[in-house]
Scaffold this motif. Structure first.
Motif, PDB file in Angstrom:
ATOM      1  N   UNK A 140      60.008   8.904  15.494  1.00 40.61           N
ATOM      2  CA  UNK A 140      59.142   7.970  16.195  1.00 40.61           C
ATOM      3  C   UNK A 140      59.513   6.539  15.840  1.00 40.61           C
ATOM      4  N   UNK A 141      59.285   5.638  16.759  1.00 48.50           N
ATOM      5  CA  UNK A 141      59.284   4.217  16.450  1.00 48.50           C
ATOM      6  C   UNK A 141      57.825   3.849  16.282  1.00 48.50           C
ATOM      7  N   UNK A 142      57.476   3.303  15.118  1.00 46.42           N
ATOM      8  CA  UNK A 142      56.082   3.042  14.796  1.00 46.42           C
ATOM      9  C   UNK A 142      55.860   1.579  14.443  1.00 46.42           C
ATOM     10  N   UNK A 143      54.658   1.109  14.718  1.00 49.82           N
ATOM     11  CA  UNK A 143      54.181  -0.196  14.254  1.00 49.82           C
ATOM     12  C   UNK A 143      52.905   0.107  13.483  1.00 49.82           C
ATOM     13  N   UNK A 144      52.966   0.005  12.169  1.00 50.73           N
ATOM     14  CA  UNK A 144      51.861   0.440  11.321  1.00 50.73           C
ATOM     15  C   UNK A 144      51.031  -0.741  10.824  1.00 50.73           C
ATOM     16  N   UNK A 145      49.751  -0.476  10.731  1.00 52.16           N
ATOM     17  CA  UNK A 145      48.819  -1.440  10.175  1.00 52.16           C
ATOM     18  C   UNK A 145      47.707  -0.642   9.515  1.00 52.16           C
ATOM     19  N   UNK A 146      47.527  -0.844   8.222  1.00 48.67           N
ATOM     20  CA  UNK A 146      46.524  -0.061   7.502  1.00 48.67           C
ATOM     21  C   UNK A 146      46.930   1.399   7.436  1.00 48.67           C
ATOM     22  N   UNK A 147      45.984   2.283   7.733  1.00 46.06           N
ATOM     23  CA  UNK A 147      46.219   3.731   7.630  1.00 46.06           C
ATOM     24  C   UNK A 147      46.775   4.367   8.897  1.00 46.06           C
ATOM     25  N   UNK A 148      46.988   3.561   9.969  1.00 50.39           N
ATOM     26  CA  UNK A 148      47.399   4.113  11.261  1.00 50.39           C
ATOM     27  C   UNK A 148      48.645   3.442  11.788  1.00 50.39           C
ATOM     28  N   UNK A 149      49.423   4.202  12.554  1.00 50.73           N
ATOM     29  CA  UNK A 149      50.642   3.688  13.169  1.00 50.73           C
ATOM     30  C   UNK A 149      50.569   3.879  14.682  1.00 50.73           C
ATOM     31  N   UNK A 150      50.847   2.834  15.422  1.00 49.89           N
ATOM     32  CA  UNK A 150      50.915   2.886  16.885  1.00 49.89           C
ATOM     33  C   UNK A 150      52.294   3.415  17.254  1.00 49.89           C
ATOM     34  N   UNK A 151      52.343   4.351  18.213  1.00 46.86           N
ATOM     35  CA  UNK A 151      53.615   4.924  18.635  1.00 46.86           C
ATOM     36  C   UNK A 151      53.472   5.508  20.035  1.00 46.86           C
ATOM     37  N   UNK A 152      54.552   6.041  20.563  1.00 42.39           N
ATOM     38  CA  UNK A 152      54.513   6.785  21.821  1.00 42.39           C
ATOM     39  C   UNK A 152      55.223   8.118  21.617  1.00 42.39           C
ATOM     40  N   UNK A 153      54.765   9.120  22.368  1.00 43.19           N
ATOM     41  CA  UNK A 153      55.378  10.439  22.327  1.00 43.19           C
ATOM     42  C   UNK A 153      55.211  11.063  23.704  1.00 43.19           C
ATOM     43  N   UNK A 154      56.321  11.488  24.283  1.00 40.94           N
ATOM     44  CA  UNK A 154      56.331  12.084  25.618  1.00 40.94           C
ATOM     45  C   UNK A 154      55.593  11.208  26.630  1.00 40.94           C
ATOM     46  N   UNK A 155      55.835   9.911  26.549  1.00 41.02           N
ATOM     47  CA  UNK A 155      55.270   8.970  27.510  1.00 41.02           C
ATOM     48  C   UNK A 155      53.834   8.569  27.263  1.00 41.02           C
ATOM     49  N   UNK A 156      53.207   9.055  26.206  1.00 45.25           N
ATOM     50  CA  UNK A 156      51.815   8.716  25.906  1.00 45.25           C
ATOM     51  C   UNK A 156      51.761   7.848  24.665  1.00 45.25           C
ATOM     52  N   UNK A 157      51.076   6.727  24.761  1.00 41.20           N
ATOM     53  CA  UNK A 157      50.861   5.858  23.618  1.00 41.20           C
ATOM     54  C   UNK A 157      49.644   6.290  22.846  1.00 41.20           C
ATOM     55  N   UNK A 158      49.679   6.135  21.544  1.00 34.04           N
ATOM     56  CA  UNK A 158      48.540   6.493  20.721  1.00 34.04           C
ATOM     57  C   UNK A 158      48.800   6.174  19.266  1.00 34.04           C
ATOM     58  N   UNK A 159      48.057   6.814  18.400  1.00 34.32           N
ATOM     59  CA  UNK A 159      48.109   6.540  16.963  1.00 34.32           C
ATOM     60  C   UNK A 159      48.319   7.818  16.174  1.00 34.32           C
ATOM     61  N   UNK A 160      49.115   7.707  15.118  1.00 30.22           N
ATOM     62  CA  UNK A 160      49.274   8.794  14.152  1.00 30.22           C
ATOM     63  C   UNK A 160      48.875   8.256  12.784  1.00 30.22           C
ATOM     64  N   UNK A 161      48.362   9.138  11.935  1.00 27.77           N
ATOM     65  CA  UNK A 161      47.993   8.734  10.578  1.00 27.77           C
ATOM     66  C   UNK A 161      49.252   8.375   9.805  1.00 27.77           C
ATOM     67  N   UNK A 162      49.236   7.217   9.178  1.00 25.42           N
ATOM     68  CA  UNK A 162      50.392   6.753   8.409  1.00 25.42           C
ATOM     69  C   UNK A 162      50.774   7.754   7.319  1.00 25.42           C
ATOM     70  N   UNK A 163      49.786   8.418   6.720  1.00 23.75           N
ATOM     71  CA  UNK A 163      50.040   9.380   5.648  1.00 23.75           C
ATOM     72  C   UNK A 163      50.850  10.586   6.128  1.00 23.75           C
ATOM     73  N   UNK A 164      50.903  10.827   7.435  1.00 23.88           N
ATOM     74  CA  UNK A 164      51.630  11.972   7.981  1.00 23.88           C
ATOM     75  C   UNK A 164      52.999  11.598   8.525  1.00 23.88           C
ATOM     76  N   UNK A 165      53.472  10.391   8.160  1.00 20.93           N
ATOM     77  CA  UNK A 165      54.812   9.957   8.562  1.00 20.93           C
ATOM     78  C   UNK A 165      55.622   9.594   7.321  1.00 20.93           C
ATOM     79  N   UNK A 166      56.926   9.689   7.462  1.00 16.46           N
ATOM     80  CA  UNK A 166      57.851   9.318   6.398  1.00 16.46           C
ATOM     81  C   UNK A 166      58.805   8.275   6.967  1.00 16.46           C
TER      82      UNK A 166
END
Length: 131
Positions: free
Chosen positions: A51-77
């Protein structure tokens, strides 16, 4: 109108960070509509998803399969440290054809110009032969 205003506010918040990084999910991860656990789940991302992410605090903004949303920063490396989205030393290739024309294909994660959108098979190489 409310949705448009919320979208514009989100875009402004993402631009304010002006940092992006490449990361991989560390396990099966939910893509949430909002940066909280109570938000609707839009997609489920498999472990190891780039993923390409833009993180702020505990959440990261990203897109997946054409949908934008947020993933928990703790679940990314993070795979590549944050880098500016514009300025000296940044490169953007619109397509594999443009990358090949510039004579730089294929690119690996971490090299200037790498984009997950051009890594069709998710192996960390953009625009390999046959892609």
């Amino acid at each position: 109108m409310h949705t448009l205003m919320r979208t514009l506010a989100l875009a402004a918040a993402c631009l304010a960070t002006a940092q992006a990084a490449t990361a991989a999910t560390t396990g099966t991860t939910d893509l949430h509509r909002q940066p909280n656990l109570s938000g609707a789940v839009l997609r489920v991302l498999p472990s190891g998803t780039l993923l390409t992410v833009a993180c702020q605090g505990d959440w990261c903004r990203t897109t997946y399969q054409g949908r934008g949303g947020y993933v928990a920063r703790a679940l990314t490396r993070p795979l590549v440290a944050s880098a500016p989205l514009s300025g000296r030393g940044t490169r953007f290739y619109r397509s594999c054809a443009a990358m090949r024309l510039a004579g730089v294909a294929p690119l690996r994660i971490g090299q200037p110009g790498f984009r997950t959108a051009l890594d069709r098979n998710g192996n960390g190489l953009d625009c390999e032969q046959g892609e």
